[in-house]
Design a protein around this motif. Structure first.
Motif, PDB file in Angstrom:
ATOM      1  N   GLN A 153       2.189 -13.065  -2.712  1.00 42.31           N
ATOM      2  CA  GLN A 153       0.752 -12.814  -2.713  1.00 42.31           C
ATOM      3  C   GLN A 153       0.303 -12.263  -4.058  1.00 42.31           C
ATOM      4  N   THR A 154      -0.601 -12.978  -4.694  1.00 41.63           N
ATOM      5  CA  THR A 154      -1.186 -12.507  -5.939  1.00 41.63           C
ATOM      6  C   THR A 154      -2.000 -11.246  -5.674  1.00 41.63           C
ATOM      7  N   LYS A 155      -1.873 -10.273  -6.562  1.00 47.03           N
ATOM      8  CA  LYS A 155      -2.572  -8.988  -6.448  1.00 47.03           C
ATOM      9  C   LYS A 155      -2.153  -8.198  -5.205  1.00 47.03           C
ATOM     10  N   ALA A 156      -0.941  -8.446  -4.725  1.00 44.03           N
ATOM     11  CA  ALA A 156      -0.472  -7.690  -3.563  1.00 44.03           C
ATOM     12  C   ALA A 156      -0.342  -6.207  -3.887  1.00 44.03           C
ATOM     13  N   ASP A 157      -0.042  -5.884  -5.163  1.00 47.61           N
ATOM     14  CA  ASP A 157       0.046  -4.463  -5.534  1.00 47.61           C
ATOM     15  C   ASP A 157      -1.306  -3.780  -5.438  1.00 47.61           C
ATOM     16  N   ARG A 158      -2.361  -4.543  -5.527  1.00 44.89           N
ATOM     17  CA  ARG A 158      -3.718  -4.011  -5.375  1.00 44.89           C
ATOM     18  C   ARG A 158      -4.149  -3.959  -3.917  1.00 44.89           C
ATOM     19  N   ASP A 159      -3.737  -4.964  -3.126  1.00 45.03           N
ATOM     20  CA  ASP A 159      -4.323  -5.174  -1.805  1.00 45.03           C
ATOM     21  C   ASP A 159      -3.466  -4.721  -0.632  1.00 45.03           C
ATOM     22  N   CYS A 160      -2.147  -4.620  -0.814  1.00 44.16           N
ATOM     23  CA  CYS A 160      -1.236  -4.332   0.301  1.00 44.16           C
ATOM     24  C   CYS A 160      -0.607  -2.947   0.127  1.00 44.16           C
ATOM     25  N   VAL A 161      -0.715  -2.127   1.144  1.00 44.59           N
ATOM     26  CA  VAL A 161      -0.214  -0.754   1.058  1.00 44.59           C
ATOM     27  C   VAL A 161       1.280  -0.716   0.724  1.00 44.59           C
ATOM     28  N   SER A 162       2.068  -1.550   1.368  1.00 45.41           N
ATOM     29  CA  SER A 162       3.516  -1.501   1.136  1.00 45.41           C
ATOM     30  C   SER A 162       3.857  -1.848  -0.307  1.00 45.41           C
ATOM     31  N   VAL A 163       3.149  -2.802  -0.880  1.00 46.35           N
ATOM     32  CA  VAL A 163       3.425  -3.212  -2.263  1.00 46.35           C
ATOM     33  C   VAL A 163       2.890  -2.173  -3.244  1.00 46.35           C
ATOM     34  N   ALA A 164       1.730  -1.600  -2.950  1.00 52.11           N
ATOM     35  CA  ALA A 164       1.212  -0.512  -3.792  1.00 52.11           C
ATOM     36  C   ALA A 164       2.195   0.649  -3.817  1.00 52.11           C
ATOM     37  N   ALA A 165       2.781   0.962  -2.656  1.00 53.92           N
ATOM     38  CA  ALA A 165       3.782   2.034  -2.597  1.00 53.92           C
ATOM     39  C   ALA A 165       4.987   1.692  -3.462  1.00 53.92           C
ATOM     40  N   ALA A 166       5.471   0.452  -3.368  1.00 50.05           N
ATOM     41  CA  ALA A 166       6.600   0.024  -4.203  1.00 50.05           C
ATOM     42  C   ALA A 166       6.234   0.100  -5.677  1.00 50.05           C
ATOM     43  N   SER A 167       4.994  -0.235  -5.995  1.00 53.58           N
ATOM     44  CA  SER A 167       4.515  -0.195  -7.377  1.00 53.58           C
ATOM     45  C   SER A 167       4.566   1.209  -7.943  1.00 53.58           C
ATOM     46  N   VAL A 168       4.059   2.174  -7.197  1.00 52.32           N
ATOM     47  CA  VAL A 168       4.039   3.566  -7.666  1.00 52.32           C
ATOM     48  C   VAL A 168       5.455   4.125  -7.769  1.00 52.32           C
ATOM     49  N   ILE A 169       6.262   3.895  -6.758  1.00 49.44           N
ATOM     50  CA  ILE A 169       7.626   4.439  -6.744  1.00 49.44           C
ATOM     51  C   ILE A 169       8.440   3.888  -7.917  1.00 49.44           C
ATOM     52  N   SER A 170       8.343   2.575  -8.156  1.00 44.84           N
ATOM     53  CA  SER A 170       9.123   1.979  -9.248  1.00 44.84           C
ATOM     54  C   SER A 170       8.579   2.371 -10.607  1.00 44.84           C
ATOM     55  N   LYS A 171       7.268   2.495 -10.734  1.00 51.66           N
ATOM     56  CA  LYS A 171       6.669   2.885 -12.002  1.00 51.66           C
ATOM     57  C   LYS A 171       7.096   4.298 -12.397  1.00 51.66           C
ATOM     58  N   VAL A 172       7.046   5.227 -11.462  1.00 51.40           N
ATOM     59  CA  VAL A 172       7.437   6.607 -11.765  1.00 51.40           C
ATOM     60  C   VAL A 172       8.920   6.675 -12.124  1.00 51.40           C
ATOM     61  N   GLN A 173       9.751   5.948 -11.387  1.00 50.38           N
ATOM     62  CA  GLN A 173      11.189   6.010 -11.666  1.00 50.38           C
ATOM     63  C   GLN A 173      11.493   5.405 -13.033  1.00 50.38           C
ATOM     64  N   ARG A 174      10.878   4.275 -13.362  1.00 51.66           N
ATOM     65  CA  ARG A 174      11.128   3.675 -14.677  1.00 51.66           C
ATOM     66  C   ARG A 174      10.575   4.558 -15.796  1.00 51.66           C
ATOM     67  N   ASP A 175       9.370   5.112 -15.607  1.00 52.02           N
ATOM     68  CA  ASP A 175       8.805   6.004 -16.627  1.00 52.02           C
ATOM     69  C   ASP A 175       9.730   7.191 -16.883  1.00 52.02           C
ATOM     70  N   ASN A 176      10.260   7.777 -15.831  1.00 57.54           N
ATOM     71  CA  ASN A 176      11.177   8.911 -15.992  1.00 57.54           C
ATOM     72  C   ASN A 176      12.445   8.494 -16.733  1.00 57.54           C
ATOM     73  N   PHE A 177      12.903   7.281 -16.459  1.00 48.31           N
ATOM     74  CA  PHE A 177      14.070   6.755 -17.179  1.00 48.31           C
ATOM     75  C   PHE A 177      13.757   6.642 -18.671  1.00 48.31           C
ATOM     76  N   MET A 178      12.570   6.145 -19.013  1.00 50.65           N
ATOM     77  CA  MET A 178      12.205   5.984 -20.419  1.00 50.65           C
ATOM     78  C   MET A 178      12.032   7.339 -21.113  1.00 50.65           C
ATOM     79  N   ILE A 179      11.561   8.331 -20.379  1.00 53.20           N
ATOM     80  CA  ILE A 179      11.454   9.678 -20.948  1.00 53.20           C
ATOM     81  C   ILE A 179      12.841  10.235 -21.270  1.00 53.20           C
TER      82      ILE A 179
END
Length: 233
Positions: A153-179
């Protein structure tokens, strides 16, 4: 916040109604970066779990639409609201060796393997069914889906709660890795741009040359070929 589009459970509810007890949202982070790993996150929602009938954190939306401060504030509550989550990461070296699509598939498989490490959960999925909602326009996960059906689904990170949750969780973990990587590899300012091609990042590469954490095959438009010769030897 009024300008943002917030996700709903509509797609997940459709999949529940069609017979899947579990919905697994999946999203990638770092696909377009020129340094650091690509990360794929998964977040599982269970229609039988009471959390599926309670409000999720009200600021939850596509990680690109909220600040780093907000992401860090909500990642704990989001992780607690979903039944399970995991993140898989594949290094810059593997991206250079095998390409970004293969790296995405491997990172997604790693996240699923972590999520499904619980034998009881795996048995429940086999018995009651699950579906993966994959953000994007094509199924880059392919055969690495652990036998679980995938809907794209295109824009699922915008429209679907489960994908938005995956988006936030993965973004924070990757950002912390880069720090953490910034502390190990000073000079490239990874803590700020997180591996994306900012002006300061490009200037640092031109000054210092690429590090082992850069995607060397992605830098040909930034650096002359002779600057890349010998890197990693």
């Amino acid at each position: 916040m009024s300008s943002k589009t917030f996700p709903t459970l509509s797609r997940e509810q459709e999949l529940w109604a069609s017979g899947s007890r579990f919905v697994i949202g999946m999203d990638e982070v770092g696909r377009g970066a020129i340094a650091g790993p690509v990360a794929v996150g998964v977040a599982l929602i269970d229609r039988s779990d009471p959390r599926a009938r309670t409000p999720w954190p009200e600021q939850l939306c596509d990680s690109k639409l909220i600040s780093e401060k907000i992401r860090n504030q909500i990642v704990g509550p989001v992780t607690e609201w979903v039944v399970g989550s995991a993140v898989g990461m594949v290094s810059a070296a593997e991206i250079d060796s095998h390409g970004i699509i293969a790296a995405l598939a491997k990172a997604g498989a790693m996240a699923l393997d972590d999520l499904l490490a619980d034998a009881h959960l795996r048995a429940q999925i086999v018995q009651d069914g699950a579906t993966i909602i994959l953000d994007g326009s094509h199924n880059w996960l392919g055969a690495m889906a652990s036998g679980i059906p995938v809907v794209v689904q295109t824009k699922a990170d915008r429209d679907c709660v489960s994908v938005a949750a995956a988006s936030v969780i993965s973004k924070v973990q990757r950002d912390n890795f880069m720090i953490r990587l910034a502390n190990e590899t000073p000079g490239y300012l990874f803590e700020g741009h997180k591996g994306y091609a900012s002006g300061a990042h490009i200037d640092a590469i031109r000054t210092l040359g690429p590090s082992v954490h850069h995607r060397h095959s992605w830098l040909t438009k930034i650096l002359a070929d002779e600057q890349l010769e010998g890197i990693g030897e």
